[in-house]
Design a protein around this motif. Structure first.
Motif, PDB file in Angstrom:
ATOM      1  N   ILE A 124      51.924  66.439  85.560  1.00 10.40           N
ATOM      2  CA  ILE A 124      53.272  66.450  86.101  1.00 10.40           C
ATOM      3  C   ILE A 124      53.684  67.889  86.326  1.00 10.40           C
ATOM      4  CG2 ILE A 124      55.666  65.921  85.591  1.00 10.40           C
ATOM      5  CD1 ILE A 124      54.757  63.586  84.010  1.00 10.40           C
ATOM      6  N   VAL A 125      54.083  68.182  87.550  1.00 11.09           N
ATOM      7  CA  VAL A 125      54.541  69.532  87.846  1.00 11.09           C
ATOM      8  C   VAL A 125      56.041  69.630  87.635  1.00 11.09           C
ATOM      9  CG1 VAL A 125      54.782  71.216  89.682  1.00 11.09           C
ATOM     10  CG2 VAL A 125      52.683  69.931  89.477  1.00 11.09           C
ATOM     11  N   GLU A 126      56.756  68.659  88.173  1.00 15.53           N
ATOM     12  CA  GLU A 126      58.213  68.697  88.051  1.00 15.53           C
ATOM     13  C   GLU A 126      58.733  67.272  88.110  1.00 15.53           C
ATOM     14  OE1 GLU A 126      59.901  71.604  87.459  1.00 15.53           O
ATOM     15  OE2 GLU A 126      61.409  70.137  86.971  1.00 15.53           O
ATOM     16  N   THR A 127      59.783  67.031  87.371  1.00 16.32           N
ATOM     17  CA  THR A 127      60.426  65.721  87.478  1.00 16.32           C
ATOM     18  C   THR A 127      61.888  65.925  87.802  1.00 16.32           C
ATOM     19  OG1 THR A 127      60.715  65.820  85.108  1.00 16.32           O
ATOM     20  CG2 THR A 127      59.050  64.313  85.917  1.00 16.32           C
ATOM     21  N   LYS A 128      62.454  64.936  88.422  1.00 15.68           N
ATOM     22  CA  LYS A 128      63.878  65.008  88.717  1.00 15.68           C
ATOM     23  C   LYS A 128      64.447  63.616  88.494  1.00 15.68           C
ATOM     24  CE  LYS A 128      66.940  65.725  92.485  1.00 15.68           C
ATOM     25  NZ  LYS A 128      67.201  65.869  93.836  1.00 15.68           N
ATOM     26  N   PRO A 129      65.161  63.415  87.420  1.00 17.15           N
ATOM     27  CA  PRO A 129      65.749  62.093  87.217  1.00 17.15           C
ATOM     28  C   PRO A 129      66.919  61.892  88.179  1.00 17.15           C
ATOM     29  CG  PRO A 129      65.764  63.388  85.187  1.00 17.15           C
ATOM     30  CD  PRO A 129      65.439  64.311  86.288  1.00 17.15           C
ATOM     31  N   VAL A 130      66.992  60.737  88.769  1.00 16.71           N
ATOM     32  CA  VAL A 130      68.088  60.398  89.666  1.00 16.71           C
ATOM     33  C   VAL A 130      68.814  59.232  89.029  1.00 16.71           C
ATOM     34  CG1 VAL A 130      68.694  59.574  91.947  1.00 16.71           C
ATOM     35  CG2 VAL A 130      66.796  61.148  91.674  1.00 16.71           C
ATOM     36  N   ILE A 131      70.086  59.429  88.767  1.00 14.68           N
ATOM     37  CA  ILE A 131      70.838  58.384  88.069  1.00 14.68           C
ATOM     38  C   ILE A 131      72.011  57.971  88.937  1.00 14.68           C
ATOM     39  CG2 ILE A 131      70.195  59.136  85.785  1.00 14.68           C
ATOM     40  CD1 ILE A 131      72.823  60.595  85.634  1.00 14.68           C
ATOM     41  N   GLY A 132      72.812  57.114  88.442  1.00 13.52           N
ATOM     42  CA  GLY A 132      73.996  56.691  89.166  1.00 13.52           C
ATOM     43  C   GLY A 132      73.879  55.287  89.705  1.00 13.52           C
ATOM     44  N   TYR A 133      72.750  54.633  89.449  1.00 18.10           N
ATOM     45  CA  TYR A 133      72.602  53.273  89.972  1.00 18.10           C
ATOM     46  C   TYR A 133      73.457  52.277  89.222  1.00 18.10           C
ATOM     47  CZ  TYR A 133      68.686  55.033  92.625  1.00 18.10           C
ATOM     48  OH  TYR A 133      67.910  55.723  93.504  1.00 18.10           O
ATOM     49  N   LEU A 134      73.927  52.664  88.045  1.00 21.02           N
ATOM     50  CA  LEU A 134      74.745  51.729  87.280  1.00 21.02           C
ATOM     51  C   LEU A 134      76.162  52.274  87.119  1.00 21.02           C
ATOM     52  CD1 LEU A 134      74.518  49.043  85.913  1.00 21.02           C
ATOM     53  CD2 LEU A 134      73.651  50.148  83.868  1.00 21.02           C
ATOM     54  N   HIS A 135      76.558  53.175  87.987  1.00 16.15           N
ATOM     55  CA  HIS A 135      77.879  53.770  87.855  1.00 16.15           C
ATOM     56  C   HIS A 135      78.931  52.747  88.224  1.00 16.15           C
ATOM     57  CE1 HIS A 135      81.002  56.730  87.811  1.00 16.15           C
ATOM     58  NE2 HIS A 135      81.271  56.574  89.084  1.00 16.15           N
ATOM     59  N   ARG A 136      79.836  52.477  87.293  1.00 17.67           N
ATOM     60  CA  ARG A 136      80.833  51.432  87.538  1.00 17.67           C
ATOM     61  C   ARG A 136      82.238  51.984  87.525  1.00 17.67           C
ATOM     62  NH1 ARG A 136      78.332  48.549  82.611  1.00 17.67           N
ATOM     63  NH2 ARG A 136      77.916  50.735  82.251  1.00 17.67           N
ATOM     64  N   GLY A 137      82.376  53.304  87.447  1.00 20.24           N
ATOM     65  CA  GLY A 137      83.718  53.864  87.447  1.00 20.24           C
ATOM     66  C   GLY A 137      84.478  53.560  86.180  1.00 20.24           C
ATOM     67  N   THR A 138      83.790  53.548  85.043  1.00 18.94           N
ATOM     68  CA  THR A 138      84.459  53.187  83.790  1.00 18.94           C
ATOM     69  C   THR A 138      85.601  54.131  83.462  1.00 18.94           C
ATOM     70  OG1 THR A 138      82.309  52.432  83.048  1.00 18.94           O
ATOM     71  CG2 THR A 138      84.003  52.603  81.403  1.00 18.94           C
ATOM     72  N   GLU A 139      85.371  55.433  83.693  1.00 18.69           N
ATOM     73  CA  GLU A 139      86.438  56.357  83.314  1.00 18.69           C
ATOM     74  C   GLU A 139      87.668  56.180  84.188  1.00 18.69           C
ATOM     75  OE1 GLU A 139      84.844  60.284  83.021  1.00 18.69           O
ATOM     76  OE2 GLU A 139      83.480  59.695  81.435  1.00 18.69           O
ATOM     77  N   LYS A 140      87.486  55.749  85.402  1.00 17.33           N
ATOM     78  CA  LYS A 140      88.638  55.461  86.258  1.00 17.33           C
ATOM     79  C   LYS A 140      89.338  54.205  85.771  1.00 17.33           C
ATOM     80  CE  LYS A 140      90.692  56.307  90.297  1.00 17.33           C
ATOM     81  NZ  LYS A 140      91.238  57.574  90.662  1.00 17.33           N
ATOM     82  N   ILE A 141      88.563  53.218  85.354  1.00 12.39           N
ATOM     83  CA  ILE A 141      89.156  51.977  84.859  1.00 12.39           C
ATOM     84  C   ILE A 141      89.969  52.242  83.605  1.00 12.39           C
ATOM     85  CG2 ILE A 141      88.610  49.731  83.867  1.00 12.39           C
ATOM     86  CD1 ILE A 141      86.243  49.573  85.667  1.00 12.39           C
ATOM     87  N   PHE A 142      89.480  53.172  82.769  1.00  7.29           N
ATOM     88  CA  PHE A 142      90.211  53.486  81.547  1.00  7.29           C
ATOM     89  C   PHE A 142      91.646  53.896  81.856  1.00  7.29           C
ATOM     90  CE2 PHE A 142      86.960  52.715  78.830  1.00  7.29           C
ATOM     91  CZ  PHE A 142      85.988  53.676  78.643  1.00  7.29           C
ATOM     92  N   GLU A 143      91.829  54.583  82.999  1.00  8.26           N
ATOM     93  CA  GLU A 143      93.172  55.078  83.292  1.00  8.26           C
ATOM     94  C   GLU A 143      94.124  53.968  83.677  1.00  8.26           C
ATOM     95  OE1 GLU A 143      92.631  58.133  86.205  1.00  8.26           O
ATOM     96  OE2 GLU A 143      91.242  59.233  84.922  1.00  8.26           O
TER      97      GLU A 143
END
Lengths: 346, 205, 374
Positions: free
Chosen positions: C42-61
């Motif tokens: 492995i030379v380099e890895t790049k994790p890509v996330i955000g597929y489960l982003h549900r806006g929880t922090e916005k809902i908290f408001e």
């Protein structure tokens, strides 16, 4: 009143049919047994629904695979794609033509006097099935998986061959029947030879472990593990062609188990075949002894799968080349030396 | 106290346990004399705009221009080697700057925590602190994604939680919680105006 | 032992970029890792996330404080009790609420059982990725028993919603403590079984020793917490450093590793399970009587201001940063997600390893995409 037609055509034909049917059924049912036994090891039950109590599961699986759509990837090399499964399965089945299941001629198809050499040669052809299948799929990952698998199989054939040669030295013959008879004559199963106690045992273990690697089974099953990056050489195969690969794997398991039985565990001989006190064990027909020993090996195969994590590919190759080959080579030389010093084979 | 009938002394009523008393909420206190703030003031005194203590936690507001210097002082000289959290708060329409970027630091020697804050106006850039604490990388990306605050000097300031091409900054107060039209607003050449997956355009359900 | 090859690009290197995930059996959720490999390294890895982003922090408001609690369950869904604990702790801190000791003990028990439950998932899936298929079933059997205990208590197995600002909504049902005690009495033998299968196994050690090494200083630099931090030798646990509930009265040890590799993190988590058993046993022995809810106003309105409160979740330090404007809804409620920050170190951990090790390292970080993406 047997005519040549009967001896040379009819009887062998019947034997071939019987062997093939038994073998294919055995390989199919082995997959079901594996699922059940693994399940019990994992505190669950396994398939037990298909009437009665799950016994027809293997048939159901075969029918399912039969009825699937025949998919060939668009840019796959068609002829080779179809040839792959055939080249993987046929050798596994052909090997059984020289394996003796019992003491007399009735229990074997034939006895070739280069029996073990024939087996090693034919089994090697099975590797082509994997390479070609991986290549013909026109899929980068299948190719990688196929090449890895092939590298693993070729590497582990060497120590396996050395272990086999050890037995050949002890029995002084390449014919499988003569090997078993030599075990009877020498009052010892070659796994636990009376003289040269250790090398036989070492050869036995090396043979079996290399056999596990040869069949791509856990802990050497990285090329076909689902949780790996590369999905394996049979990714693009579905339906009956996949069934053939599947069958080839289980048939190979039976092959390794059978050869290990014949070479190391005395084939159809009962334990302590020359001890008169145990003659009451002779009520059990030799073929049952044979299959019982094969069953033990198959159970160990399944047991491995339920227990061990798998080796990473480089560790697998390092194990084969840096551990098994030197050990089996030294073992072989020790046996040869021992035979020489003890005045030749008995 | 004495019992009214007999005159014998009566033990005062046992104090009620704290969970049966009315709770006393925290109140903000000025914290300029707090030892942690005084330590920081030794290095960057003129950068400190405000220091508040609330619920036992110290918050120091520093000026934006001296932020990296203050952070470096915290890390190298005061020993706050662990950046626990980096986030932002959107104070819409605040005069001193719309966003608060909040840095929550921890010092292993003494197990003390300190909160640094800077005020960033809308459209202004904040300097990155990835050169001070490596862990700030993704945290700043998230602030950029959610609030739209640009961090100058960040190695790869890309959106992290929303997808490439997303047009908006969700945690801003003017971003509707129902979401925006993810069709035409973001991919105008694919969806007709007003159409798109959210409002049920021609493509898809 | 695996040597990490020094990574340098030669002019004729054939680098391939593979996208690993987001649908993949071994990524524990919808994680995508772009891997650049040179042959097998492995030379380099790049994790890509955000597929489960549900806006929880916005809902908290939008929710009241008690109404935010079910949303916290769904972040790290394998460890809901500690998620709840963080939020209610933060609000209680701001409002100056002291919860009754019985409530605190119940919270501790729920949290420690949750730690065991989360580690069982970790062990089962980690072993499964590395190829050992059987531990998965054994560990999930024990997790079932914990989930049954939870179901008895609050009606839910996974998304517990088992705490409120000011204490606990329910008291323990009759017989719960006996069942809990019976469970933890038989647990150490099971943990020993799982260890017997893996800890001294040569193949397991080959796959985990020396893989994904991070030194203690680097771990602090990268903000790692939880077993990744402790596996690297840093003895730091929120329960000891900033004790909450009644952890200062509990006797338990913090296991640490020496080499900072995958094997050490495995040992740390196994030992943590045993320590959790110890804590639960002490809680059961000393469980006080009394009310389970403090005297709190009907509408939770923390004073204007901000506070941060963290708990030691199974994955690491899980923190809640509450900014209140005096109303009954949070102005800003930010979660300090342990897995998000742990995952950030992934490229660092796998550089120079082989592809098969990537899966071992993702497993050892024990990530849950719900917490990473919120």
């Amino acid at each position: 009143m047997t005519t040549p037609w009967m001896t040379y055509l009819l009887v062998p034909l019947i034997k071939i049919v019987v062997i093939l049917v038994v073998l294919i059924l055995l390989a199919a049912y082995l997959s079901w047994f594996e699922r059940r036994i693994l399940a019990f090891m994992q505190i669950r039950i396994g398939p037990n629904r298909v009437w009665p109590k799950g016994w027809l599961q293997a048939i159901a699986d075969a029918l399912k695979l039969f009825s699937k759509e025949d998919v060939i990837p668009a840019r796959a090399e068609k002829l080779v794609f179809l040839l792959g499964p055939v080249l993987a399965t046929a050798p596994a089945l052909i090997v059984f033509s020289v394996i003796p299941f019992g003491p007399t001629d009735m229990f074997r198809l034939t006895d070739v006097n280069i029996g073990i050499l024939f087996i090693l040669g034919v089994a090697s052809v099975g590797i082509y099935g994997i390479i070609l299948g991986g290549w013909a799929s026109n899929n980068k990952f299948s190719l990688m998986g196929g090449l890895r698998s092939a590298a693993q199989l070729i590497s582990y054939e060497v120590p396996m061959g050395f272990a086999v040669v050890t037995v050949v030295l002890m029995a002084n013959s390449l014919s499988l029947v003569k090997i078993v008879e030599a075990q009877k004559a020498q009052h010892v199963w070659f796994a636990f030879p009376g003289w040269l106690a250790i090398p036989g045992l070492i050869a036995f273990f090396i043979y079996f472990i290399c056999g596990v690697a040869e069949t791509n089974r856990n802990p050497f099953d990285l090329p076909e593990a689902e949780s790996e990056l590369v999905a394996g050489f049979h990714t693009e195969y579905s339906g009956m062609k996949f069934a053939f690969y599947f069958l080839a794997e289980y048939a190979n398991m039976v092959v390794i188990a059978s050869i290990a039985t014949v070479l190391f565990l005395g084939g159809w001989l009962r334990p302590f075949p020359n001890v008169a006190a145990l003659a009451f064990l002779d009520v059990i027909p030799p073929i049952v002894w044979f299959f019982a020993k094969v069953a033990v090996f198959l159970f160990v195969y399944i047991w491995f799968r339920g227990t061990f994590p798998r080796y990473r590919f480089d560790q697998l190759m390092a194990l084969g080349w840096k551990v098994f080959i030197p050990v089996s080579l030294i073992n072989l030389m020790a046996v040869g030396l021992g035979i020489l010093l003890l005045g030749g084979p008995r | 106290m004495a019992d009214q009938d007999t005159g014998a002394p009566v033990a005062p009523a046992a104090p009620k346990p704290p969970w049966e008393e009315k709770p006393v909420p925290a109140t903000p206190q000025d914290a300029r004399e707090h030892p942690q703030v005084r330590e920081l003031a030794e290095h960057v005194a003129d950068a400190i705009l405000e220091a508040v203590e609330f619920a036992g936690q110290i918050t120091v507001t520093v000026s934006l221009e001296r932020l990296v210097e203050a952070c470096r002082a915290c890390k190298d000289r005061l020993g706050y080697g662990y950046l626990v959290d980096l986030t932002a708060v959107d104070w819409k329409d605040r005069a001193e700057g719309r966003f608060d970027i909040v840095y929550w630091l921890h010092r292993h020697a003494g197990e003390q925590r300190l909160r640094l804050k800077v005020r960033v106006a809308e459209g202004a850039e904040a300097p990155t602190v990835t050169t001070v604490w490596k862990t700030a990388n993704w945290m700043e990306r998230e602030v950029f994604d959610m609030f739209g605050v640009y961090f100058a000097g960040h190695p790869n300031l890309e959106r992290i939680l929303t997808w490439e091409g997303f047009n908006g900054h969700p945690l801003r107060k003017d971003f509707p919680i129902e979401g925006i039209d993810t069709g035409a607003a973001i991919y105008p050449d694919v969806y007709p105006p007003g159409g798109g997956p959210v409002s049920g355009g021609e493509e898809g359900a | 032992m695996t040597e990490r090859a020094p990574v340098h690009l030669s002019a004729d290197s054939e680098e391939m970029e593979i996208s690993f995930g987001p649908q993949h059996p071994a990524t524990h959720g919808v994680l995508r890792v772009m891997v650049k490999i040179d042959g097998e390294r492995i030379v380099e890895t790049k994790p890509v996330i955000g597929y489960l982003h549900r806006g929880t922090e916005k809902i908290f408001e939008r929710e009241t404080y008690n109404g935010c609690i079910p949303h916290t369950d769904r972040m790290d869904y394998t460890a809901a009790a500690t998620n709840n604990q963080g939020l209610v702790g933060a609000v209680e801190k701001m409002m100056g609420i002291t919860i009754p000791p019985r409530a605190a003990y119940i919270r501790m028990m729920l949290a420690e059982l949750q730690r065991i439950a989360s580690h069982t998932i970790w062990l089962g899936t980690h072993a499964l990725d590395i190829g050992a298929q059987s531990p998965f079933f054994y560990t999930f059997e024990e997790r079932e028993k914990i989930l049954d205990l939870y179901e008895e208590y609050c009606g839910a197995r996974l998304t517990l919603n088992a705490m409120r600002v000011g204490g606990q909504p329910f008291d323990l049902p009759a017989g719960w403590t006996d069942r809990c005690r019976a469970f933890i009495d038989q647990l150490p033998a099971k943990i020993a079984d799982w260890e017997r299968l893996l800890t001294k196994n040569r193949i397991w050690k080959l796959r985990t020793v020396g893989i994904g090494v991070m030194s203690g200083a680097d771990a602090i630099e990268w903000g790692l917490t939880g077993p990744p931090l402790r596996g690297s030798g840093v003895k730091w646990d929120v329960r000891k450093v900033f004790p909450y509930d009644h952890y200062e009265e509990m006797e338990f040890d913090i296991p640490i590793g020496t080499n900072g590799d995958t094997y050490d993190r495995y040992l740390v988590r196994m030992e943590e399970m045993r320590q959790s058993v110890r804590i639960v046993r002490q809680c059961l022995d000393r469980l006080p009587d009394g009310p389970v809810m403090a005297k709190v106003p009907k509408v939770i309105k923390p004073p204007k201001g901000e506070a941060y409160f963290s708990v030691e979740g199974p994955k690491g330090e899980l923190g809640y940063y509450v900014v209140s404007d005096g109303t009954d809804k949070p102005y800003r409620l930010h979660v300090r997600p342990a897995c998000f920050i742990n995952l950030q170190a992934l490229p660092e951990l796998v550089r120079g390893h082989l592809i098969a090790d990537l899966i071992a390292v993702i497993g050892t970080l024990d990530i849950v995409l719900g917490e990473i993406d919120r």
